[in-house]
Design an enzyme around this catalytic site. Structure first.
Site: not given
Ligand code: 3PG
Ligand code: MG
Length: 398
Positions: A37, A198, A355, A378
């Site tokens: 980043r 999930k 990630g 996110g």
């Protein structure tokens, strides 16, 4: 895609430019363990310096509840300075108020300041207009280069963008262009590869994708929920049994839209998730009751690889196996290599993010061989869900 201003549209010569960065990087014992980043921020800072601006960098770090020295941005001064060729970075121990004023007022043209963690002030996460005004005092123009934080309607991302002439930085621009090329205006056929633990965290994404992509390959533990919904044995695998109806609805939705769903045909199983355990590769109808599905098997890899070969665009989010525990990284690594090979050959436009996905690509040593790897977690996911990101919306030209 709605147009947004870029650095080319912003007059920055002799001006103080507030740059919203995402310096929320992994740090261990005071050392940055992944500087991606920081590196992605360099082109924006260098472009601003070249145009004769004074650069004021601001970011959040961690999730502090107030001022907290253990979540200071001070340890980022040195890595940031190194990334911009050893240029000094002046640190302001508060992001607003007299301490920030003093550091910014002393900046000369071409110099860089870093403000302390924005989240030390409650106003940041509250998108408080007063806090945004206090930040705005420190700059004459605003550049948002933090795509990975664009899903947060926070003051430095949202309110502030409306107070100063605003533009997307080069990293933000690259992210938006790559993501737009992958989903908004893609070369078809488009294949999506979605994995992870999930289904529940990716429902909106799957629903959005069934109407957008031509092929949707599902792997990882979330595929178990689909296999279970089809009445197949999943043994002791991670599986969200209560979502069987939802999984069936997604499959029906895909069929309606003509989106081909690719589910695992075979699986690598073991009795426990431990490095080096004895594994058994079985068809998905033959998973033993005591076993756990921990990776997709070679037939599935071949089927997904064929889907990649037959497609022009790939969007990838989530590993297809428990890749952190060897040997359950094999399918993910094989598919990463395949995506890289097709991309290198100019046959595939590939965009990946999240990630775990980035960690898996690093493991396969192909980080720089896909068309674009997003640094966002996110924000990447929310963008794939088709949601409007506040940080992107704030930059749109009206
Ligand atoms: C990230 O690391 O995903 C971004 O910096 C956002 O951080 P947050 O989830 O704490 O808002
Ligand atoms: Mg996060």
């Amino acid at each position: 895609m709605p147009r947004f201003r870029t650095l080319d549209d912003l007059d920055v010569a002799n001006k103080r430019v507030l740059v919203r960065a995402d310096l929320n990087v992994p740090v261990k014992d005071g050392k940055v363990t992944d500087a991606t980043r920081i590196e992605r921020l360099v082109p924006t800072i260098e472009a601003l310096i070249q145009k004769g601006a004074k650069v004021v960098v601001m970011s959040h770090f961690g999730r502090p509840k107030g001022p907290d020295p253990s979540q200071s941005l001070r340890p980022l001064v040195e890595p940031l300075s190194r990334a911009i060729g050893g240029r000094p970075v002046h640190f302001a121990p508060d992001c607003i108020g007299p301490q920030a004023d003093r550091v910014v007022a002393a900046l000369k043209l071409g110099e860089v300041a870093l403000l302390e963690n924005l989240r030390f002030h409650k106003g940041e996460e509250a998108d408080d207009p007063e806090f945004a005004k206090a930040l705005a005092k420190l700059g004459d123009a605003y550049v948002d280069d933090a795509f990975s934080a664009a899903h947060r309607a926070h003051a430095s991302i949202e309110a502030l963008a409306h107070l100063l002439p605003a533009a997307a930085g080069k990293n933000m621009q690259a992210e938006l262009e790559a993501l737009g090329a992958a989903l908004e205006n893609p070369q078809r056929p488009v294949v999506a590869l979605i994995g992870g633990a999930k289904v529940s965290t990716k429902l909106d994404l799957l629903n959005n994708f069934t109407g957008k992509v031509d092929r949707l390959a599902i792997g990882g533990a979330m595929a178990n929920t689909f296999l279970f919904a089809q009445g197949r044995p999943v043994g002791r695998s991670l599986c969200e049994r209560d979502l069987a109806d939802t999984a069936r609805a997604i499959l029906a939705q895909a069929e309606k839209h003509g989106c081909e769903i690719i589910l695992p045909m075979d699986a690598v199983t073991a009795e426990k998730l431990e490095p080096g355990v004895v594994t058994r590769t079985v068809g998905v109808n033959a998973v033993p009751p005591t076993a756990m599905i921990l990776d997709v098997g070679p037939e599935t890899v071949a089927r997904i690889a064929a889907a990649l070969e037959a497609s022009r665009t790939l969007v990838w989010n989530g590993p297809v196996g428990a890749f952190e525990t060897p040997p359950f990284e094999r399918a993910t690594v094989a598919l990463a290599k395949k995506a890289a090979e097709l991309t290198r050959a100019g046959k595939l436009m590939s965009v990946a993010g999240g990630g775990d996905t980035v960690a898996a690509l690093a493991m396969a040593v192909v980080m720089d061989q896909l068309s674009y790897v997003s640094t966002a977690g996110g924000a990447f996911l929310e963008w794939l869900e088709g949601r409007e990101l506040p940080g992107v919306k704030a930059l749109e030209m009206t």
